[in-house]
Design an enzyme around this catalytic site. Sequence first.
Site, PDB file in Angstrom:
ATOM      1  N   CYS A  18       0.844  -1.199   0.000  1.00 31.66           N
ATOM      2  CA  CYS A  18       0.000   0.000   0.000  1.00 31.66           C
ATOM      3  C   CYS A  18       0.878   1.246   0.000  1.00 31.66           C
ATOM      4  O   CYS A  18       1.811   1.353   0.797  1.00 31.66           O
ATOM      5  CB  CYS A  18      -0.851   0.046   1.265  1.00 31.66           C
ATOM      6  N   ALA A  50      -2.906  -3.628  -2.132  1.00 36.26           N
ATOM      7  CA  ALA A  50      -4.281  -3.936  -1.720  1.00 36.26           C
ATOM      8  C   ALA A  50      -5.204  -2.860  -2.287  1.00 36.26           C
ATOM      9  O   ALA A  50      -5.102  -1.684  -1.936  1.00 36.26           O
ATOM     10  CB  ALA A  50      -4.376  -3.974  -0.199  1.00 36.26           C
ATOM     11  N   GLN A  92      -3.791  -6.841  -6.169  1.00 34.74           N
ATOM     12  CA  GLN A  92      -4.357  -7.514  -5.003  1.00 34.74           C
ATOM     13  C   GLN A  92      -5.735  -6.920  -4.709  1.00 34.74           C
ATOM     14  O   GLN A  92      -5.853  -5.748  -4.374  1.00 34.74           O
ATOM     15  CB  GLN A  92      -3.429  -7.337  -3.791  1.00 34.74           C
ATOM     16  N   TYR A 174      -7.572  -8.740   7.363  1.00 29.59           N
ATOM     17  CA  TYR A 174      -8.618  -8.051   6.621  1.00 29.59           C
ATOM     18  C   TYR A 174      -9.840  -8.978   6.472  1.00 29.59           C
ATOM     19  O   TYR A 174      -9.861 -10.085   7.015  1.00 29.59           O
ATOM     20  CB  TYR A 174      -8.056  -7.520   5.294  1.00 29.59           C
ATOM     21  N   ARG A 222      -3.711 -14.739  -1.152  1.00 22.97           N
ATOM     22  CA  ARG A 222      -2.772 -14.511  -0.035  1.00 22.97           C
ATOM     23  C   ARG A 222      -3.484 -14.839   1.269  1.00 22.97           C
ATOM     24  O   ARG A 222      -4.597 -14.369   1.504  1.00 22.97           O
ATOM     25  CB  ARG A 222      -2.266 -13.065  -0.022  1.00 22.97           C
ATOM     26  N   GLY A 315       9.182  -7.493  -0.362  1.00 23.52           N
ATOM     27  CA  GLY A 315       8.527  -6.199  -0.256  1.00 23.52           C
ATOM     28  C   GLY A 315       9.544  -5.092  -0.070  1.00 23.52           C
ATOM     29  O   GLY A 315       9.982  -4.431  -1.020  1.00 23.52           O
TER      30      GLY A 315
HETATM   31  C1  LIG Z   1       4.821  -0.191   2.824  1.00 28.46           C
HETATM   32  C2  LIG Z   1       4.198  -1.565   2.923  1.00 28.46           C
HETATM   33  C3  LIG Z   1       2.898  -1.760   2.480  1.00 28.46           C
HETATM   34  C4  LIG Z   1       2.321  -3.043   2.501  1.00 28.46           C
HETATM   35  N1  LIG Z   1       1.078  -3.238   1.957  1.00 28.46           N
HETATM   36  C5  LIG Z   1       0.613  -4.500   1.782  1.00 28.46           C
HETATM   37  C6  LIG Z   1      -0.535  -4.763   0.992  1.00 28.46           C
HETATM   38  O1  LIG Z   1      -1.114  -3.872   0.374  1.00 28.46           O
HETATM   39  N2  LIG Z   1      -0.949  -6.051   0.900  1.00 28.46           N
HETATM   40  C7  LIG Z   1      -0.290  -7.085   1.491  1.00 28.46           C
HETATM   41  O2  LIG Z   1      -0.716  -8.226   1.384  1.00 28.46           O
HETATM   42  N3  LIG Z   1       0.823  -6.868   2.204  1.00 28.46           N
HETATM   43  C8  LIG Z   1       1.307  -5.612   2.344  1.00 28.46           C
HETATM   44  N4  LIG Z   1       2.493  -5.409   2.991  1.00 28.46           N
HETATM   45  C9  LIG Z   1       3.276  -6.573   3.407  1.00 28.46           C
HETATM   46  C10 LIG Z   1       4.254  -6.965   2.299  1.00 28.46           C
HETATM   47  O3  LIG Z   1       3.574  -7.342   1.123  1.00 28.46           O
HETATM   48  C11 LIG Z   1       5.176  -8.128   2.745  1.00 28.46           C
HETATM   49  O4  LIG Z   1       4.366  -9.268   2.931  1.00 28.46           O
HETATM   50  C12 LIG Z   1       5.907  -7.791   4.039  1.00 28.46           C
HETATM   51  O5  LIG Z   1       6.469  -6.500   3.971  1.00 28.46           O
HETATM   52  C13 LIG Z   1       7.009  -8.813   4.324  1.00 28.46           C
HETATM   53  O6  LIG Z   1       7.920  -8.874   3.259  1.00 28.46           O
HETATM   54  P1  LIG Z   1       9.348  -8.079   3.291  1.00 28.46           P
HETATM   55  O7  LIG Z   1      10.045  -8.484   4.544  1.00 28.46           O
HETATM   56  O8  LIG Z   1      10.029  -8.530   2.047  1.00 28.46           O
HETATM   57  O9  LIG Z   1       9.028  -6.604   3.263  1.00 28.46           O
HETATM   58  C14 LIG Z   1       3.061  -4.130   3.019  1.00 28.46           C
HETATM   59  C15 LIG Z   1       4.356  -3.908   3.504  1.00 28.46           C
HETATM   60  C16 LIG Z   1       4.940  -2.659   3.435  1.00 28.46           C
HETATM   61  C17 LIG Z   1       6.356  -2.491   3.903  1.00 28.46           C
END
Ligand SMILES: Cc1cc2nc3c(=O)[nH]c(=O)nc-3n(C[C@H](O)[C@H](O)[C@H](O)COP(=O)(O)O)c2cc1C
Length: 348
Positions: A18, A50, A92, A174, A222, A315
């Site tokens: 997001c 999302a 998503q 959610y 997911r 991410g």
């Molecule tokens: C800024 C930000 C926004 C995120 N928004 C979402 C999202 O929209 N949908 C989702 O499923 N996960 C979201 N996440 C979780 C990430 O998709 C990911 O699962 C999580 O950061 C762990 O992975 P990483 O350690 O590689 O960052 C978000 C994470 C971050 C850092």
Amino acid sequence: MTIRSLTLRNRLWVSPMCMYSAVDGLPQEWHHTHLAQFASGGAGLIVAEATAVLPEGRISPRDTGLWNDAQRDAWAPIVAAAHARGAHIGVQLAHAGRKASTWWPWAGESGSVPATEGGWPTVAPSAIAFEGFAEPAALDDAGIAAVVAGFADAARRALDAGFDVLEIHGAHGYLLHQFLSPLSNHREDAYGGTLENRARLLLEVTAAVRAVAGEEVPVFVRISATDHAPGGFTPDEAAIVADWAVARGADLIDVSSGGLVAHQRIDVHPGYQVPLAATVRQGGRIPSSAVGLLTDGAQAEAVLQSGAADAVFAGREWLRDPHFGLRAAHELGDAVAWPDQYLRARWR
Ligand SMILES: Cc1cc2nc3c(=O)[nH]c(=O)nc-3n(C[C@H](O)[C@H](O)[C@H](O)COP(=O)(O)O)c2cc1C
């Protein structure tokens, strides 16, 4: 990796994130540049953030949406930009349920946005608030049907915008996860109680999105494979639900965890969610991806080689380095499609 009619150029993908930067659900120039840069940076697949299927399903007033055609039209050039750079891109599809109508992270406030400041009433399986948030209303049958229709309609708009993959957000506390977990779902009708009943809405949404997607387009789901809290949704339940979701038309289960309750206790360390992906994957029977603190190419490759997952989502590493894919491929000695415009910079 080939899933249905889609062949992805590699298995290092951008996890949905997001940006809290939309206006009336419309993605902006920010989203365009943000998502296109990962395509230049070697991502095999980018999953856009999302994106609310109904306005009341937004996490914050600044979420992107796909509940109207203007939003579809705003996404289309962003999708085209990813394609022009050789990547595939999904979206998503999401409904935040009781975690909707909250402040974006840098708003200077936290918790629920009051109606006087643009907030709205929230819905959930049961009238149980997320700790510190406003109490939601329990959805009735008509409300549940509207959620399923919302996912299907948004899926149709996503395909019209050109997205290659539809991901259903059933994780992070959610709405669909709120139905899955006994901690947030106290219903006594066909949508509560047994695992089969708690999974009913997720499976109805999956079937509805598959019906829109037809035979060609991949559908991902997911999930949070554990609530990290006593009495919550468990990895064993997640594996069963994954089977059911695949039977309803899901092609890949994107395995995350947590987000349902504020009192969760998570042991966060590199690759901490990989064992959950392995549990859901069940030896390869259920195509699955891993995510969570996977931050370099060798580590991601080891996850794939171990058989824990079929693909790796990252991410935050992509936010630190939008060219993570090019770097990881270089470190692994792999070829990856560099943009012609960048060839003079390719490591040799
Ligand atoms: C800024 C930000 C926004 C995120 N928004 C979402 C999202 O929209 N949908 C989702 O499923 N996960 C979201 N996440 C979780 C990430 O998709 C990911 O699962 C999580 O950061 C762990 O992975 P990483 O350690 O590689 O960052 C978000 C994470 C971050 C850092």
